[in-house]
Design an enzyme around this catalytic site. Structure first.
Site: not given
Length: 177
Positions: A15, A52-53, A56
């Site tokens: 990712s 993960h967020r 971003r």
């Protein structure tokens, strides 16, 4: 314009590497088919999603969806899809397919996979797709494990064929195939 499939094992850095391929200033559509984060139900999954967020960029738009092909087709710019393994899991769950006869759900999965591959091929902007690499270990003694590995392997082949490049992540290191 590049269409890239990023594959590798769990915690291989897929990712993060996929995100690095995208322009942080561009309005990227981040399509995620995983289960919505619910800390009361699964705190570990919620923490994983939150991490993960946080990585971003603010210009990126997160879309939680199983309709990957139609969302990709509708996107007006670059798209990152993370990840095909969670997509397959959620599709099989939604069809109650884990113990069902393949004849009941395999045509639907084939159609969804074909539509996604075509959407990747047709997208006029960058597309990066993250998936899990399967099949490097023993064949599972459990039907669910075999269903997952066999079908994710087929999905990976179809999406890999629709991409310009496939990158395998091993221990955080990208190997272009």
């Amino acid at each position: 314009m590049a269409h890239v499939l990023v594959t590798g094992g769990v915690r291989s850095g897929k990712s993060r590497y996929a995100e690095s391929l995208m322009d942080a200033q561009a309005p990227v559509s981040y399509l995620t088919p995983g289960y919505p984060a619910d800390p009361a139900r699964d705190a570990e999954w919620a923490a994983r999603v939150a991490a993960h967020r946080l990585r971003r960029p603010g210009a990126w738009r997160t879309v939680e969806t199983l309709a990957l092909a139609s969302e990709l087709a509708a996107a007006g710019g670059p798209v990152l899809i993370d990840c095909l393994g969670t997509w397959l899991t959620r599709l099989l769950d939604s069809w109650q397919a884990w113990d069902a006869d393949e004849a009941d759900w395999l045509p639907k999965l084939s159609a969804q996979t074909g539509a996604l591959a075509e959407a990747v091929r047709a997208h006029p902007h960058d597309v990066v797709v993250v998936t899990n690499e399967v099949g490097w270990g023993l064949v599972s003694e459990y039907r669910a494990g075999r269903v997952f590995a066999d079908n994710l392997g087929r999905i990976n082949q179809a999406i890999g064929a629709a991409c310009d490049q496939v990158v395998l992540l091993v221990a955080g290191r990208p190997l272009t195939l």
